[in-house]
Motif scaffolding. Structure first.
Motif, mmCIF file in Angstrom:
data_model
loop_
_atom_site.group_PDB
_atom_site.id
_atom_site.type_symbol
_atom_site.label_atom_id
_atom_site.label_comp_id
_atom_site.label_asym_id
_atom_site.label_seq_id
_atom_site.Cartn_x
_atom_site.Cartn_y
_atom_site.Cartn_z
ATOM 1 N N VAL A 1 -85.249 103.298 26.811
ATOM 2 C CA VAL A 1 -85.394 102.136 27.681
ATOM 3 C C VAL A 1 -85.055 102.503 29.130
ATOM 4 N N MET A 2 -83.874 103.033 29.344
ATOM 5 C CA MET A 2 -83.446 103.417 30.688
ATOM 6 C C MET A 2 -83.864 104.861 30.965
ATOM 7 N N PRO A 3 -84.686 105.086 31.986
ATOM 8 C CA PRO A 3 -85.138 106.450 32.289
ATOM 9 C C PRO A 3 -83.979 107.383 32.636
ATOM 10 N N LYS A 4 -84.142 108.648 32.265
ATOM 11 C CA LYS A 4 -83.152 109.664 32.594
ATOM 12 C C LYS A 4 -83.332 110.119 34.040
ATOM 13 N N LYS A 5 -82.332 110.816 34.546
ATOM 14 C CA LYS A 5 -82.425 111.378 35.900
ATOM 15 C C LYS A 5 -83.131 112.724 35.802
ATOM 16 N N VAL A 6 -84.445 112.695 35.944
ATOM 17 C CA VAL A 6 -85.279 113.886 35.776
ATOM 18 C C VAL A 6 -86.257 113.993 36.934
ATOM 19 N N HIS A 7 -86.483 115.203 37.412
ATOM 20 C CA HIS A 7 -87.449 115.431 38.490
ATOM 21 C C HIS A 7 -88.870 115.254 37.956
ATOM 22 N N ILE A 8 -89.695 114.526 38.699
ATOM 23 C CA ILE A 8 -91.083 114.314 38.298
ATOM 24 C C ILE A 8 -92.012 114.758 39.423
ATOM 25 N N GLU A 9 -93.297 114.837 39.099
ATOM 26 C CA GLU A 9 -94.277 115.257 40.101
ATOM 27 C C GLU A 9 -95.527 114.393 39.977
ATOM 28 N N ILE A 10 -96.093 114.026 41.117
ATOM 29 C CA ILE A 10 -97.350 113.265 41.164
ATOM 30 C C ILE A 10 -98.356 114.073 41.964
ATOM 31 N N ARG A 11 -99.523 114.301 41.366
ATOM 32 C CA ARG A 11 -100.568 115.090 42.031
ATOM 33 C C ARG A 11 -101.829 114.247 42.183
ATOM 34 N N TYR A 12 -102.284 114.116 43.409
ATOM 35 C CA TYR A 12 -103.510 113.376 43.693
ATOM 36 C C TYR A 12 -104.659 114.358 43.918
ATOM 37 N N GLY A 13 -105.707 114.217 43.123
ATOM 38 C CA GLY A 13 -106.857 115.083 43.270
ATOM 39 C C GLY A 13 -107.849 114.538 44.281
ATOM 40 N N LYS A 14 -108.917 115.272 44.481
ATOM 41 C CA LYS A 14 -109.966 114.813 45.391
ATOM 42 C C LYS A 14 -110.802 113.730 44.702
ATOM 43 N N PRO A 15 -111.216 112.707 45.443
ATOM 44 C CA PRO A 15 -111.995 111.617 44.838
ATOM 45 C C PRO A 15 -113.305 112.120 44.236
ATOM 46 N N ILE A 16 -113.668 111.519 43.112
ATOM 47 C CA ILE A 16 -114.959 111.781 42.483
ATOM 48 C C ILE A 16 -115.940 110.757 43.043
ATOM 49 N N GLU A 17 -116.889 111.219 43.820
ATOM 50 C CA GLU A 17 -117.855 110.296 44.424
ATOM 51 C C GLU A 17 -118.833 109.814 43.349
ATOM 52 N N VAL A 18 -119.124 108.517 43.369
ATOM 53 C CA VAL A 18 -119.971 107.902 42.341
ATOM 54 C C VAL A 18 -121.095 107.109 43.007
ATOM 55 N N GLU A 19 -122.307 107.325 42.556
ATOM 56 C CA GLU A 19 -123.443 106.532 43.032
ATOM 57 C C GLU A 19 -123.615 105.304 42.142
ATOM 58 N N LYS A 20 -123.906 104.173 42.777
ATOM 59 C CA LYS A 20 -124.043 102.926 42.035
ATOM 60 C C LYS A 20 -125.271 102.967 41.122
ATOM 61 N N VAL A 21 -125.069 102.526 39.874
ATOM 62 C CA VAL A 21 -126.142 102.432 38.890
ATOM 63 C C VAL A 21 -126.116 101.020 38.317
ATOM 64 N N GLU A 22 -127.197 100.294 38.453
ATOM 65 C CA GLU A 22 -127.228 98.885 38.045
ATOM 66 C C GLU A 22 -126.910 98.707 36.569
ATOM 67 N N ASN A 23 -127.581 99.473 35.732
ATOM 68 C CA ASN A 23 -127.342 99.404 34.288
ATOM 69 C C ASN A 23 -127.127 100.818 33.741
ATOM 70 N N PRO A 24 -125.899 101.339 33.880
ATOM 71 C CA PRO A 24 -125.636 102.706 33.440
ATOM 72 C C PRO A 24 -125.800 102.866 31.931
ATOM 73 N N THR A 25 -126.338 103.999 31.524
ATOM 74 C CA THR A 25 -126.510 104.278 30.099
ATOM 75 C C THR A 25 -125.193 104.767 29.507
ATOM 76 N N HIS A 26 -125.141 104.777 28.189
ATOM 77 C CA HIS A 26 -123.947 105.279 27.507
ATOM 78 C C HIS A 26 -123.703 106.740 27.881
ATOM 79 N N GLU A 27 -124.785 107.515 27.987
ATOM 80 C CA GLU A 27 -124.653 108.932 28.327
ATOM 81 C C GLU A 27 -124.071 109.113 29.727
#
Length: 251
Positions: A167-193
């Motif tokens: 319940v109570m988090p321990k005192k531990v060092h953590i790391e957060i890594r932000y990657g480069k954005p994945i650019e996405v083109e708009k698709v009106e009705n995207p397929t499952h694939e």
């Protein structure tokens, strides 16, 4: 939106200060975060505190989904929970899947249309063993329908700070890594694939950030199997203890 926005930054600056001293997070890739415009933030999921850890270092307000039970409680406690989660930019989702979760995704779409940030864990649940599991397609479908970029995020060490059942988090060092954005083109009705391909690309980027072992299986399925195995082991142990052969023999 004014009161939730003010309270959100109050939580970050006041409560977040305690969390920062406890976790002393290392942050990488802040330069990859777009300063404005709609964005889908997709991160791995190791602990309950994940949704609280990212806002400590993210310069913009992030809206998350949370299980609807947090918003439907009774009495003073239930009302406080609803107020807290709502003021923190969180909104409810029915996690049973299918059409019941559609309203949450519509709300997420509205957030993006306002030019804001929507955060999600594509695995759908916490990893049971620290590995990275197959992603659900909701984030990718939303990205394709709106043409909004996906920012992959890797969390490291949050499962050490808060193991399952802690319940109570321990005192531990953590790391957060932000990657480069994945650019996405708009698709009106995207397929499952198309949706599946983007989902897999997103999970690959997250794996590259975290160095986690990737498992091409849903975490929920693995959790269910692990639970069934534990129950079978307990049942076998109980049966062994109660069998006549297990009873001590007299002289």
């Amino acid at each position: 939106m004014k009161r939730p926005l003010k309270l959100y930054w109050f939580y970050i600056r006041v409560l977040g200060g305690f969390a920062w001293r406890r976790f002393t997070p290392t942050v990488k890739g802040l330069e990859n975060i777009p300063k404005a415009g709609p964005l889908i933030l997709a991160a791995n999921h190791l602990a309950v505190i994940d949704d609280a850890v990212i806002p400590l270092t993210f310069p913009r307000m992030v809206h998350y989904m949370a299980k609807e039970e947090y918003f439907t409680g009774k009495g003073i406690r239930g009302a406080f929970k609803k107020f807290f989660f709502t003021s923190a930019g969180t909104f409810p989702v029915n996690r049973s899947g299918g059409g019941k979760s559609a309203d949450a995704l519509l709300h997420a779409k509205e957030i993006l249309e306002r030019g804001e940030v929507f955060g999600i864990h594509p695995e759908g649940t916490r990893s049971p063993d620290g590995k990275l599991y197959r992603g659900h397609t909701g984030a990718a479908r939303l990205a394709l329908q709106t043409g909004v970029s996906i920012l992959p995020v890797g969390l490291i060490g949050t499962n050490d700070a808060q193991p399952i059942g802690q319940v109570m988090p321990k005192k531990v060092h953590i790391e957060i890594r932000y990657g480069k954005p994945i650019e996405v083109e708009k698709v009106e009705n995207p397929t499952h694939e198309q949706v599946r391909e983007l989902t897999d690309q997103m999970m690959k980027k997250i794996a590259e950030l975290t160095d986690q072992e990737y498992v091409n299986e849903y975490a929920q399925v693995v959790k269910k199997r692990m639970k069934e195995e534990r129950e079978a082991q307990l049942a076998a142990a109980a049966a062994s203890e109660s069998s006549p052969e297990a009873a001590p023999k007299g002289n």
